[in-house]
Design an enzyme around this catalytic site. Structure first.
Site, PDB file in Angstrom:
ATOM      1  N   SER A   1      45.062   4.029  85.264  1.00 11.14           N
ATOM      2  CA  SER A   1      44.635   3.575  86.586  1.00 11.14           C
ATOM      3  C   SER A   1      43.137   3.310  86.635  1.00 11.14           C
ATOM      4  O   SER A   1      42.367   3.814  85.820  1.00 11.14           O
ATOM      5  CB  SER A   1      44.982   4.636  87.633  1.00 11.14           C
ATOM      6  OG  SER A   1      46.319   5.037  87.504  1.00 11.14           O
TER       7      SER A   1
HETATM    8  N1  SAH Z   1      48.351   8.704  85.553  1.00  9.91           N
HETATM    9  C1  SAH Z   1      48.244   7.792  84.437  1.00  9.91           C
HETATM   10  C2  SAH Z   1      48.612   6.369  84.765  1.00  9.91           C
HETATM   11  C3  SAH Z   1      50.042   6.232  84.949  1.00  9.91           C
HETATM   12  S1  SAH Z   1      50.790   4.658  84.740  1.00  9.91           S
HETATM   13  C4  SAH Z   1      46.891   7.859  83.767  1.00  9.91           C
HETATM   14  O1  SAH Z   1      46.031   8.614  84.223  1.00  9.91           O
HETATM   15  O2  SAH Z   1      46.709   7.172  82.759  1.00  9.91           O
HETATM   16  C5  SAH Z   1      52.375   5.139  85.352  1.00  9.91           C
HETATM   17  C6  SAH Z   1      53.183   5.987  84.420  1.00  9.91           C
HETATM   18  O3  SAH Z   1      54.349   6.372  85.131  1.00  9.91           O
HETATM   19  C7  SAH Z   1      53.646   5.248  83.175  1.00  9.91           C
HETATM   20  O4  SAH Z   1      53.201   5.912  82.035  1.00  9.91           O
HETATM   21  C8  SAH Z   1      55.187   5.291  83.286  1.00  9.91           C
HETATM   22  O5  SAH Z   1      55.829   5.489  82.047  1.00  9.91           O
HETATM   23  C9  SAH Z   1      55.389   6.489  84.193  1.00  9.91           C
HETATM   24  N2  SAH Z   1      56.666   6.514  84.892  1.00  9.91           N
HETATM   25  C10 SAH Z   1      57.326   5.525  85.536  1.00  9.91           C
HETATM   26  N3  SAH Z   1      58.490   5.971  86.029  1.00  9.91           N
HETATM   27  C11 SAH Z   1      58.595   7.285  85.696  1.00  9.91           C
HETATM   28  C12 SAH Z   1      59.565   8.312  85.906  1.00  9.91           C
HETATM   29  N4  SAH Z   1      60.709   8.102  86.556  1.00  9.91           N
HETATM   30  N5  SAH Z   1      59.301   9.544  85.401  1.00  9.91           N
HETATM   31  C13 SAH Z   1      58.176   9.807  84.734  1.00  9.91           C
HETATM   32  N6  SAH Z   1      57.223   8.888  84.490  1.00  9.91           N
HETATM   33  C14 SAH Z   1      57.420   7.644  84.977  1.00  9.91           C
END
Ligand code: SAH
Length: 223
Positions: free
Chosen positions: A71
């Site tokens: 992000s």
């Molecule tokens: N917080 C992260 C950015 C996240 S991007 C950082 O600091 O880098 C969003 C993430 O959510 C992705 O890695 C994706 O794989 C995850 N995601 C999406 N759906 C999900 C689910 N049902 N359970 C767990 N993770 C999920």
């Protein structure tokens, strides 16, 4: 020849980039001193790999493995601030991604549980947390749309992927008095960051700002 695509950055240039990074956070509304302090301590450059690491100190989201994104730093700051965490809190983060947001949280709370549906992201984040001695982060490969019932209830829940509505299982895993911050919205382009407070009698919803996140996808990824 080195495989590292990054051009050499002098220590002076790095310090300058980090200063601009903090300035960008403040100018976008990250004013909580504890949050700024934590973000000053966690080196975002460690959480971005390959060609994009060059841009780690810019206020922009960047691609990471598995087609996901780390992000935008100001959004990480604003979400952390909106979560109103305290040092005794246990927090669930859904969407580990690069691990950056979990690392920032780990300096502010007692324990962070962070889950992702991509095993590779979980493995890489876990390696970084170990190398950085972040012993209060528990990393799990799991479908976060179901929450983490074994460890519930949580003081705080942070979701970093967008669902159409707040998932019921996450709402039910929030303590009374607890807070959840998450992006919600139907499309890729129209999403709102919202804050949900669990009261004795129900839930209080507050819309914070427009955002853009990758979707929350149910079930584990195949890789
Ligand atoms: N917080 C992260 C950015 C996240 S991007 C950082 O600091 O880098 C969003 C993430 O959510 C992705 O890695 C994706 O794989 C995850 N995601 C999406 N759906 C999900 C689910 N049902 N359970 C767990 N993770 C999920």
């Amino acid at each position: 020849m080195s495989d590292d695509p990054r051009p050499e950055i002098s220590p002076e240039e790095l310090a300058e980039r980090k200063m601009r990074f903090l300035f960008a956070l403040r100018s976008k509304g990250v004013t909580d001193a504890r949050v700024l302090n934590a973000m000053e301590k966690i080196d975002r450059g460690l959480f971005v790999r390959g060609i994009f690491s060059e841009r780690a100190y810019e206020d922009m989201p960047l691609p990471i493995a598995c087609g996901q994104t780390i992000s935008q730093p100001s959004v990480v700051g604003l979400m952390t601030q909106a979560l109103q965490v305290g040092p005794r809190d246990t927090v669930l983060e859904v969407g580990t991604g690069s691990g950056y947001q979990a690392a920032v949280l780990s300096l502010l709370v007692r324990r962070v549980y962070t889950v992702d549906r991509h095993r590779r992201l979980v493995r890489e984040a876990e390696e970084l947390f170990r190398a950085l001695n972040m012993a209060n982060i528990v990393t799990l490969a799991s479908d976060g749309s179901r929450g983490l019932p074994e460890q519930a209830p949580f003081d705080r829940i942070l979701v970093t992927a967008a669902a159409e509505d707040p998932p019921g299982s996450l709402l039910s895993q929030l303590k009374i008095g607890g807070i959840m911050v998450l992006p919600v919205g139907q499309s890729d382009t129209v999403q709102s960051l919202i804050r949900v407070k669990r009261l004795e009698t129900g839930f209080d919803y507050e819309e914070l700002r427009p955002v853009r996140f990758v979707p929350l996808v149910e079930g584990m990824a195949s890789d």
